[in-house]
Scaffold this motif. Structure first.
Motif, PDB file in Angstrom:
ATOM      1  N   UNK A  71      13.812  -1.601  -9.758  1.00  0.00           N
ATOM      2  CA  UNK A  71      12.620  -1.507 -10.605  1.00  0.00           C
ATOM      3  C   UNK A  71      11.447  -2.115  -9.849  1.00  0.00           C
ATOM      4  N   UNK A  72      10.358  -1.359  -9.735  1.00  0.00           N
ATOM      5  CA  UNK A  72       9.164  -1.860  -9.048  1.00  0.00           C
ATOM      6  C   UNK A  72       8.022  -2.049 -10.042  1.00  0.00           C
ATOM      7  N   UNK A  73       7.082  -2.924  -9.689  1.00  0.00           N
ATOM      8  CA  UNK A  73       5.933  -3.206 -10.544  1.00  0.00           C
ATOM      9  C   UNK A  73       4.978  -2.012 -10.588  1.00  0.00           C
ATOM     10  N   UNK A  74       4.115  -2.009 -11.582  1.00  0.00           N
ATOM     11  CA  UNK A  74       3.189  -0.890 -11.785  1.00  0.00           C
ATOM     12  C   UNK A  74       2.237  -0.686 -10.607  1.00  0.00           C
ATOM     13  N   UNK A  75       1.886  -1.743  -9.892  1.00  0.00           N
ATOM     14  CA  UNK A  75       1.004  -1.612  -8.726  1.00  0.00           C
ATOM     15  C   UNK A  75       1.614  -0.722  -7.643  1.00  0.00           C
ATOM     16  N   UNK A  76       2.927  -0.728  -7.532  1.00  0.00           N
ATOM     17  CA  UNK A  76       3.611   0.022  -6.481  1.00  0.00           C
ATOM     18  C   UNK A  76       3.947   1.451  -6.883  1.00  0.00           C
ATOM     19  N   UNK A  77       3.888   1.769  -8.166  1.00  0.00           N
ATOM     20  CA  UNK A  77       4.320   3.072  -8.676  1.00  0.00           C
ATOM     21  C   UNK A  77       3.674   4.255  -7.954  1.00  0.00           C
ATOM     22  N   UNK A  78       2.338   4.325  -7.811  1.00  0.00           N
ATOM     23  CA  UNK A  78       1.760   5.514  -7.169  1.00  0.00           C
ATOM     24  C   UNK A  78       2.187   5.693  -5.711  1.00  0.00           C
ATOM     25  N   UNK A  79       2.404   4.584  -5.017  1.00  0.00           N
ATOM     26  CA  UNK A  79       2.784   4.652  -3.602  1.00  0.00           C
ATOM     27  C   UNK A  79       4.235   5.095  -3.443  1.00  0.00           C
ATOM     28  N   UNK A  80       5.127   4.492  -4.219  1.00  0.00           N
ATOM     29  CA  UNK A  80       6.541   4.840  -4.146  1.00  0.00           C
ATOM     30  C   UNK A  80       6.754   6.282  -4.579  1.00  0.00           C
ATOM     31  N   UNK A  81       6.034   6.731  -5.600  1.00  0.00           N
ATOM     32  CA  UNK A  81       6.158   8.116  -6.075  1.00  0.00           C
ATOM     33  C   UNK A  81       5.735   9.121  -5.004  1.00  0.00           C
ATOM     34  N   UNK A  82       4.891   8.684  -4.076  1.00  0.00           N
ATOM     35  CA  UNK A  82       4.465   9.557  -2.969  1.00  0.00           C
ATOM     36  C   UNK A  82       5.392   9.458  -1.764  1.00  0.00           C
ATOM     37  N   UNK A  83       6.476   8.678  -1.902  1.00  0.00           N
ATOM     38  CA  UNK A  83       7.454   8.578  -0.827  1.00  0.00           C
ATOM     39  C   UNK A  83       7.255   7.411   0.107  1.00  0.00           C
ATOM     40  N   UNK A  84       6.416   6.466  -0.274  1.00  0.00           N
ATOM     41  CA  UNK A  84       6.168   5.287   0.566  1.00  0.00           C
ATOM     42  C   UNK A  84       7.244   4.224   0.314  1.00  0.00           C
ATOM     43  N   UNK A  85       7.433   3.352   1.267  1.00  0.00           N
ATOM     44  CA  UNK A  85       8.420   2.283   1.199  1.00  0.00           C
ATOM     45  C   UNK A  85       8.187   1.370  -0.003  1.00  0.00           C
TER      46      UNK A  85
END
Length: 144
Positions: A71-85
């Motif tokens: 589970x990642x925090x909301x700040x990381x959501x857009x980046x992870x959804x784009x395939x970022x680490x």
């Protein structure tokens, strides 16, 4: 292999009737598809499965939270959804049964599926890290 890697019953869920396979040049199963959607790839070096987004959806639906999840925090959501680490400082919770090298699904705080990837460190190590990568994301839901 799916039962061994993810748990009992996963083989039936991952590979229902009608799945298709793409073979390597050596005629070994390389990729698995269900109705044209990529479920998984068989790693040549060890025969383990790496998940496509359809495989991640299947795993996410099959197991209830917190199993197989990071589970990642909301700040990381857009980046992870784009395939970022997914970085350790963004991890809010993690399935304590996971081990380094396991295939995982990365989710938001509301359990929305964001990505699939490979866990780099154990849950204990990730909990004690302030920086560095936690999940090597292979595919994000918003990745083109």
């Amino acid at each position: 292999m799916a039962d061994f890697q993810f748990g009992k019953g996963c083989g039936d869920v991952f590979f229902p009737e009608g799945v298709s396979f793409r073979l390597s040049k050596t005629k070994r199963v390389r990729q698995v598809f269900n109705e044209g959607e990529h479920i998984a790839t068989v790693r040549a070096k060890d025969g383990m499965l790496t998940l496509g987004m359809e495989g991640a959806r299947t795993l996410h639906e099959y197991f209830s939270s917190p199993a197989r999840r990071v589970v990642v925090c909301e700040d990381a959501v857009p980046f992870v959804a784009k395939g970022k680490t997914a970085f350790a400082k963004h991890v809010l919770a993690i399935d304590p049964e996971l081990r380094a090298g396991d295939e995982v699904v990365v989710v938001s705080e509301s359990d929305e599926l964001l990505a699939t990837g490979q866990l780099i460190f154990s849950p204990f190590e990730i909990g004690s890290l302030d920086k560095g990568a936690a999940v090597d994301v292979r595919r994000g839901k918003d990745q083109s």
